[in-house]
Design an enzyme around this catalytic site. Structure first.
Site, PDB file in Angstrom:
ATOM      1  N   HIS A   1      34.153 -28.548 -35.022  1.00  0.00           N
ATOM      2  CA  HIS A   1      32.820 -28.273 -35.565  1.00  0.00           C
ATOM      3  C   HIS A   1      32.243 -27.110 -34.754  1.00  0.00           C
ATOM      4  O   HIS A   1      32.567 -26.955 -33.576  1.00  0.00           O
ATOM      5  CB  HIS A   1      31.977 -29.538 -35.360  1.00  0.00           C
TER       6      HIS A   1
ATOM      7  N   ASP B   1      34.512 -34.898 -28.582  1.00  0.00           N
ATOM      8  CA  ASP B   1      33.395 -34.841 -29.510  1.00  0.00           C
ATOM      9  C   ASP B   1      33.563 -36.029 -30.461  1.00  0.00           C
ATOM     10  O   ASP B   1      34.372 -35.997 -31.378  1.00  0.00           O
ATOM     11  CB  ASP B   1      33.425 -33.502 -30.254  1.00  0.00           C
TER      12      ASP B   1
ATOM     13  N   GLN C   1      31.950 -37.854 -35.185  1.00  0.00           N
ATOM     14  CA  GLN C   1      32.462 -38.493 -36.405  1.00  0.00           C
ATOM     15  C   GLN C   1      33.195 -39.798 -36.131  1.00  0.00           C
ATOM     16  O   GLN C   1      33.208 -40.697 -36.964  1.00  0.00           O
ATOM     17  CB  GLN C   1      33.420 -37.536 -37.142  1.00  0.00           C
TER      18      GLN C   1
ATOM     19  N   LYS D   1      24.437 -40.418 -36.967  1.00  0.00           N
ATOM     20  CA  LYS D   1      25.680 -40.681 -37.708  1.00  0.00           C
ATOM     21  C   LYS D   1      26.180 -42.099 -37.429  1.00  0.00           C
ATOM     22  O   LYS D   1      27.227 -42.516 -37.916  1.00  0.00           O
ATOM     23  CB  LYS D   1      26.754 -39.666 -37.320  1.00  0.00           C
TER      24      LYS D   1
ATOM     25  N   CYS E   1      30.150 -26.743 -41.319  1.00  0.00           N
ATOM     26  CA  CYS E   1      30.027 -26.211 -39.956  1.00  0.00           C
ATOM     27  C   CYS E   1      31.392 -26.075 -39.297  1.00  0.00           C
ATOM     28  O   CYS E   1      31.533 -26.313 -38.094  1.00  0.00           O
ATOM     29  CB  CYS E   1      29.118 -27.078 -39.097  1.00  0.00           C
TER      30      CYS E   1
HETATM   31  C1  LIG Z   1      32.558 -33.368 -35.370  1.00  0.00           C
HETATM   32  C2  LIG Z   1      31.123 -33.072 -35.160  1.00  0.00           C
HETATM   33  N1  LIG Z   1      30.702 -32.659 -33.967  1.00  0.00           N
HETATM   34  C3  LIG Z   1      29.408 -32.387 -33.730  1.00  0.00           C
HETATM   35  C4  LIG Z   1      28.462 -32.511 -34.695  1.00  0.00           C
HETATM   36  C5  LIG Z   1      27.054 -32.167 -34.372  1.00  0.00           C
HETATM   37  O1  LIG Z   1      26.204 -33.240 -34.462  1.00  0.00           O
HETATM   38  P1  LIG Z   1      24.637 -33.039 -34.366  1.00  0.00           P
HETATM   39  O2  LIG Z   1      24.274 -32.013 -35.399  1.00  0.00           O
HETATM   40  O3  LIG Z   1      24.081 -34.375 -34.680  1.00  0.00           O
HETATM   41  O4  LIG Z   1      24.320 -32.586 -32.990  1.00  0.00           O
HETATM   42  C6  LIG Z   1      28.844 -32.943 -35.960  1.00  0.00           C
HETATM   43  C7  LIG Z   1      27.849 -33.048 -37.040  1.00  0.00           C
HETATM   44  O5  LIG Z   1      28.089 -32.734 -38.182  1.00  0.00           O
HETATM   45  C8  LIG Z   1      30.206 -33.229 -36.194  1.00  0.00           C
HETATM   46  O6  LIG Z   1      30.624 -33.640 -37.390  1.00  0.00           O
END
Ligand SMILES: Cc1ncc(COP(=O)(O)O)c(C=O)c1O
Lengths: 407, 150
Positions: free
Chosen positions: A124, A201, A204, A227, A365
């Site tokens: 991401h 990370d 998900q 999430k 993203c």
């Molecule tokens: C794999 C992953 N990492 C990081 C994020 C970022 O999360 P946040 O926007 O809640 O900080 C997301 C959100 O879509 C994600 O899917």
């Protein structure tokens, strides 16, 4: 699956009764954010109605109540991911802020010119850009481990990237664009054999499976509350205590200090050292309520239900002519990313919306992933514990019909 | 099944999406500008041949959703033979039609572009329809860099 009753679970989520364009909502955009059970909503209403005040600040009754609720949420998070201590749980805004925090504190203190940071080709943007910024600031180099066409990390290539200059591996536990679940235990063991710390990370992964940070032995784990059936505005950085102790603070302000004079400032202990300013009190307490709720359902039950949904959806999708699934990893979470021949994902999104179906259309993203598959965007259905096979039927009928309309 | 969408996806739009007009690279173009909508990944390159202040020819390349493809396809048809000032005026009318508060655009001037009026009810899709026109605007102002609707 003992005692997992999806109909009963659906009753707990008020928004699922909503009608969209006069049709029952079929919410399949859970990877972007998922909905909140009544208990989470109630916890916030109850807080503001009965217990709210600022935390860690006052001797008055409400401040004590708020602080107790806030800190007990920290313990819930600690237990949920099996951290050793509450000190290892830092509340932040979300996964994004957590990664930025690590980049700007751990990164700045430990990563220098010529050092290397390893990510994968399925990250991401929030696990790409903070490292690019750090590299710009320090002269370090960002290396990207490639993926294959199924959307799996090419392990040998990843291993080859690790060397004496590697100072950090930062990888996604489960990809939001592809659904791929990375072999994180193996990644961590490989990196640790070379004394390289690993950040996962987990944005998900966390809503879909049991996460045990001690068993994984990851050095950092980040996720977002929204999430995980919790409120927006709150997320978690888990870090091993020794690493967190050694890191410089992130932001300066109230709460993160022990003593301030104009000559010098003594920083507070963990976890407060990294929590400058008034935190998202309601968000944290709501996240605690979400974890309580998840514990009543059981993460393993959720994982089993979602695995069934994904298998069902994949089978149905493969039967649709002109549909191509993007991301076919063997080990995969409840995400179905796809493209249709000659129909742009944005049109798919609008058409399905008219049927009450919410999916995501876009680059998720993860623009480098789109480039890898040479598609501008994909359509993505992502599932949560409250989704049903009947909803997947609605989705698949919708897709079949829109293909007809486009001709 | 998709009755609610009839205002947005009119048959003309499907037709232009299936068979986009003036879909080619123009080697002899006087202006060439790229348009990009990072939100959905729509990407187009607009080519113009200009004689004096008249747009003699317009063509495009790229990939996008049905709305954006139909919009640019229709645009290349309608601006052909127009002066730059006339094209700018059309852009203004089109902008008014797709984003304006009330329907005060000049229906006559807009002609068959009116099939895109439906996007005003779909805020998430307005940018798909206007990408072509923002790109044209940049081309007419002779901005050779790529433009983005975000
Ligand atoms: C794999 C992953 N990492 C990081 C994020 C970022 O999360 P946040 O926007 O809640 O900080 C997301 C959100 O879509 C994600 O899917």
């Amino acid at each position: 699956m003992t005692g997992f009753d999806v109909d009963k679970i659906r009753q707990d989520f008020p928004i699922l009764a909503e009608k969209i364009r006069n049709k029952p909502l079929v919410y399949l955009d859970n990877a972007a954010t998922c909905h909140k059970p009544q208990t989470v909503i109630d916890s916030i209403v109850h807080l503001y109605s009965h217990d709210y005040a600022n935390v860690h600040r006052g001797v008055h009754t409400l401040s004590v109540r708020s602080t107790d609720l806030f800190e007990s949420a920290r313990t819930k998070v600690k237990d949920f991911i099996n951290a050793r201590s509450d000190k290892e749980i830092i509340f932040v805004k979300g996964a994004t802020e957590a990664i930025n925090l690590v980049a700007q504190t751990y990164g700045k203190a430990n990563i220098q010119k010529g050092d290397e940071i390893i990510i994968t080709a399925m990250e991401h943007h929030s696990n790409i850009v903070p490292w690019q910024m750090l590299c710009e600031q320090t002269g370090a180099i960002l290396k990207v481990a490639p993926i294959n066409l199924q959307g799996e990390l090419i392990y040998e290539e990843f291993e080859k990237l690790l060397n004496a200059k590697t100072k950090l591996v930062s990888v996604v536990h489960m990809s939001n664009a592809l659904g791929t679940i990375n072999p994180v235990k193996q990644i961590i063991a490989t990196a640790h054999a070379k004394n390289i710390p690993v950040l996962l990370d987990g944005a998900q992964a966390i809503p879909h499976m049991t996460v045990d940070v001690q068993e994984l032995d990851c050095d950092f784990y980040v996720f977002s509350g929204h999430k995980l059936y919790g409120p927006t505005g709150v997320g978690v950085l888990y870090g091993k205590q020794a690493l967190l102790e050694a890191m410089p603070p992130y932001q300066g302000g109230g709460d993160m200090i022990r003593k301030v004079t104009f000559a010098e400032t003594e920083y507070n202990t963990l976890p407060y050292k990294f929590e400058a300013g008034t935190p998202d009190i309601a968000g944290v307490i709501g996240l605690g309520a979400a974890i309580d709720y998840l514990n009543t359902i059981g993460m393993d039950n959720i994982a089993a239900h979602e695995a069934e949904l994904l298998a069902y959806a994949t089978e149905k999708a493969l039967a649709i002519k002109g549909l191509r699934i993007i991301g076919e990893a063997e080990h995969k979470g409840a995400i179905l990313s796809f493209v249709l021949d000659k129909i742009h994902p944005h049109d798919i999104g609008t058409m399905l919306d008219s049927l009450g179906i919410a999916i995501r259309a876009g680059h998720h993203c993860a623009m480098p992933v789109m480039d890898f598959y040479e598609v501008p965007a994909t359509a993505r259905a992502s599932f949560a514990m409250y989704n049903t096979k009947a909803e997947i039927d609605v989705l698949m009928n919708g897709i079949t019909s829109l293909i007809e309309v486009f001709g | 099944m998709f009755d609610d969408l009839r205002d947005l996806y009119q048959e003309v739009i499907f037709d232009h999406n299936r068979n986009p007009r003036n879909f080619r690279v123009m080697e002899s173009a006087d202006r060439k500008v790229e348009g990009f909508n990072p939100l959905c990944g729509d990407r187009l390159t607009l080519f113009l041949k200009i004689n004096g202040d008249v747009i003699e020819e317009a063509s495009f390349q790229g990939s996008g959703c049905a709305i954006s493809t139909a919009s640019v396809s229709l645009m290349t048809e309608i601006i052909k033979g127009k002066t730059e000032a006339e094209a700018e005026e059309l852009f203004k009318q089109f902008h008014e039609m797709t984003t304006g508060k009330d329907e005060h655009f000049n229906l006559e001037a807009i002609g068959k572009l009116a099939v895109l009026a439906g996007v005003r009810e779909y805020p998430a899709r307005v940018k798909c329809a206007t990408l072509a026109w923002h790109t044209l605007d940049a081309a007419l102002k002779n901005e050779q860099q790529s433009i983005s609707t975000e």
